[in-house]
Enzyme design. Structure first.
Site, PDB file in Angstrom:
ATOM      1  N   TYR A 101       0.833  -1.301   0.109  1.00 41.43           N
ATOM      2  CA  TYR A 101      -0.098  -0.052   0.056  1.00 41.43           C
ATOM      3  C   TYR A 101       0.750   1.262  -0.070  1.00 41.43           C
ATOM      4  CZ  TYR A 101      -4.415  -2.427   0.720  1.00 41.43           C
ATOM      5  OH  TYR A 101      -5.558  -3.126   0.235  1.00 41.43           O
TER       6      TYR A 101
ATOM      7  N   GLU B 232      -8.297  -7.112   5.192  1.00 39.74           N
ATOM      8  CA  GLU B 232      -7.301  -8.348   4.583  1.00 39.74           C
ATOM      9  C   GLU B 232      -6.764  -9.221   5.694  1.00 39.74           C
ATOM     10  OE1 GLU B 232      -5.193  -5.869   1.704  1.00 39.74           O
ATOM     11  OE2 GLU B 232      -7.208  -5.354   0.596  1.00 39.74           O
TER      12      GLU B 232
ATOM     13  N   ARG C 278      -6.250 -15.179 -12.439  1.00 37.49           N
ATOM     14  CA  ARG C 278      -7.829 -14.937 -12.818  1.00 37.49           C
ATOM     15  C   ARG C 278      -8.568 -15.533 -11.877  1.00 37.49           C
ATOM     16  NH1 ARG C 278      -5.000 -12.303 -15.896  1.00 37.49           N
ATOM     17  NH2 ARG C 278      -5.217 -12.165 -18.315  1.00 37.49           N
TER      18      ARG C 278
ATOM     19  N   TYR D  91     -12.042 -17.380 -10.562  1.00 35.64           N
ATOM     20  CA  TYR D  91     -13.115 -18.448 -11.139  1.00 35.64           C
ATOM     21  C   TYR D  91     -13.966 -18.848  -9.967  1.00 35.64           C
ATOM     22  CZ  TYR D  91     -10.288 -18.256 -15.339  1.00 35.64           C
ATOM     23  OH  TYR D  91      -9.606 -17.976 -16.569  1.00 35.64           O
ATOM     24  N   SER D  92     -15.278 -18.616 -10.189  1.00 34.14           N
ATOM     25  CA  SER D  92     -16.129 -19.283  -9.274  1.00 34.14           C
ATOM     26  C   SER D  92     -16.075 -20.733  -8.935  1.00 34.14           C
ATOM     27  CB  SER D  92     -17.765 -19.162  -9.505  1.00 34.14           C
ATOM     28  OG  SER D  92     -17.780 -17.195  -9.369  1.00 34.14           O
TER      29      SER D  92
ATOM     30  N   PRO E  85     -21.364 -18.767  -9.986  1.00 32.87           N
ATOM     31  CA  PRO E  85     -21.372 -18.933  -8.557  1.00 32.87           C
ATOM     32  C   PRO E  85     -22.790 -19.557  -7.937  1.00 32.87           C
ATOM     33  CG  PRO E  85     -21.690 -16.894  -9.561  1.00 32.87           C
ATOM     34  CD  PRO E  85     -21.382 -17.646 -10.521  1.00 32.87           C
TER      35      PRO E  85
ATOM     36  N   PHE F 189     -17.844 -10.164 -12.703  1.00 32.78           N
ATOM     37  CA  PHE F 189     -16.522 -11.090 -12.906  1.00 32.78           C
ATOM     38  C   PHE F 189     -15.763  -9.975 -13.351  1.00 32.78           C
ATOM     39  CE2 PHE F 189     -19.425 -15.077 -14.171  1.00 32.78           C
ATOM     40  CZ  PHE F 189     -19.384 -15.638 -12.914  1.00 32.78           C
ATOM     41  N   GLY F 190     -14.574  -9.740 -12.649  1.00 34.05           N
ATOM     42  CA  GLY F 190     -13.633  -8.648 -12.911  1.00 34.05           C
ATOM     43  C   GLY F 190     -13.826  -7.419 -12.134  1.00 34.05           C
TER      44      GLY F 190
END
Length: 402
Positions: A98, A140, A206, A208-209, A279, A392-393
């Site tokens: 950060y 986080e 990437r 993915y569900s 999902p 998605f994204g």
């Protein structure tokens, strides 16, 4: 909460910062990757950079957060922060990164706005940044702790044990753990990040569900082939997973994350289109594994039956549930061989189905589809708080903030 000193400065400069925020984001990323090319190797999705999605998402998030500090100082935009924190945790983002982002973002603000950025203005926006950054760092930290991992240990190798061709455009990969470490179960609706080395040597992530409930040994996710349009290249990760990955290969996956998870205390309605079923398939699988009696309504839209991904799994799960219904909308006709409750031709109209009372709605699919369905639901009197969605994204919609 922002200090009184900075509040007036941010209020006065927010219009000009907002007007130039996308250019600020573009210069920020350009300089960031020039100075720290390692961040493109395993952390940032370069496809989103090429299309400008990441720049737009950053710009929108900063502007929304600053606006919230002024208009609702007693609370932060929790949904926005949760969505970002889960994405960051699935990528193994570290707290020390950060500071790097701060330095280049503040440089970009000064580079774009030039003499307008006085010491007072810089100090005020520095405060805005660290209020947002520290909120994310804290979230986080909690996400890592809940999974018993650190940023560098979110990753784990899995071996591909099965490939299922769902349609011409979608393949499902089933992977099995290759070590004896405990597999902590995913929550219904969550995703994993897959990291792979591209042909040019760059490591790319990437999300993915997960499309089936974990069984302690296996995980399952489905991948739609990304086709380039208007001269854009095809998706590099989806191309590799479709064309090159075979049974026996080892893939690196993160532990599961994602803030859009099933609330099984109330009736649910899943409204999805195309690969947006992913999902929802994971949530349905969890309900079947739990032998749930929850009231479930599945609304799915697609081009036709052949293009409906995960169709066999989803229909079987709906049939296995005691209190589930399913309705389909096909653009190219209204015929189906599946034992569902209704099939319609054209675009989805949720008003064609009698909804369950006090239901929670989950949306996933192309952005225009979700905007249309959400608008119809709001017009029908469904409360905005009862409509949840997965993007998605980068989230370029931010409808949670309405």
């Amino acid at each position: 909460m922002i200090s009184d000193t900075s509040r007036g400065v941010v209020a006065a400069t927010l219009p000009v910062v907002g007007e130039h925020i996308e250019e600020i984001a573009r210069r920020f990323y350009r300089r960031l990757f020039s100075e720290h090319p390692d961040l493109m190797d395993g952390v940032f999705n370069r496809g989103n950079q090429v299309h400008g999605h990441q720049q737009q998402a950053l710009a929108g998030s900063v502007a929304v957060f600053a606006t919230a500090l002024l208009e609702t100082p007693e609370r932060v935009p929790e949904q926005l922060l949760q969505r970002i924190a889960h994405k960051h945790a699935s990528l193994g983002v570290r707290a020390d990164q950060y500071q790097v982002v701060h330095d280049h973002l503040m440089w970009a603000i000064g580079d774009v706005l030039d003499d307008a950025v006085t010491d007072e203005v810089a100090a005020a926006w520095d405060e805005v940044y660290w209020l947002m950054a520290n909120a994310l760092i804290n979230q986080e930290r909690g996400l890592y702790s809940a999974r018993g991992v650190r940023p560098e240990t979110v990753w784990r190798d899995w071996r591909v044990v099965r490939r299922i061709k769902e349609s011409d455009e979608v393949v499902t990969l089933v992977v099995r753990r290759v070590d004896d470490r405990l597999v902590k179960a995913s929550l219904p609706g969550q995703y994993v990040t897959v990291r792979m080395r591209m042909p040019d040597g760059t490591l790319q992530p990437r999300q993915y569900s997960l499309t089936r409930a974990d069984d302690g040994e296996h995980r399952q996710f489905s991948v739609k082939r990304v086709r380039g349009a208007g001269g854009d290249p095809d998706g590099e990760m989806s191309t590799l997973l479709h064309d090159s990955v075979k049974v026996g290969d080892v893939l690196t996956l993160s532990v599961p994350y994602g803030d859009v998870v099933l609330d099984d205390s109330r009736p649910v309605v899943f409204a999805c289109a195309g690969i947006g079923i992913a999902p929802m398939a994971g949530m349905l699988s969890h309900l079947v594994a739990a032998e749930s009696a929850l009231s479930v309504t599945v609304l799915h839209a697609d081009h036709d039956e052949a293009s409906f991904p995960l169709r066999r799994q989803v229909v079987n799960d709906v049939l296995a549930l005691r209190n589930a219904r399913m309705y389909l909308w096909y653009e190219n006709g209204s015929r189906s061989l599946e034992p569902v409750d209704g099939v319609f031709e054209g675009l989805m109209d949720p008003g064609a189905v009698e909804p369950a009372q006090d239901a929670v709605y989950y949306l996933c699919g192309p952005l225009p589809f979700m905007q249309s369905v959400r608008g119809r639901l709001l017009d029908a009197g469904v409360a905005a708080r009862d409509i949840r969605y997965e993007v998605f994204g980068p989230d370029l919609w931010q409808a949670d903030l309405d």
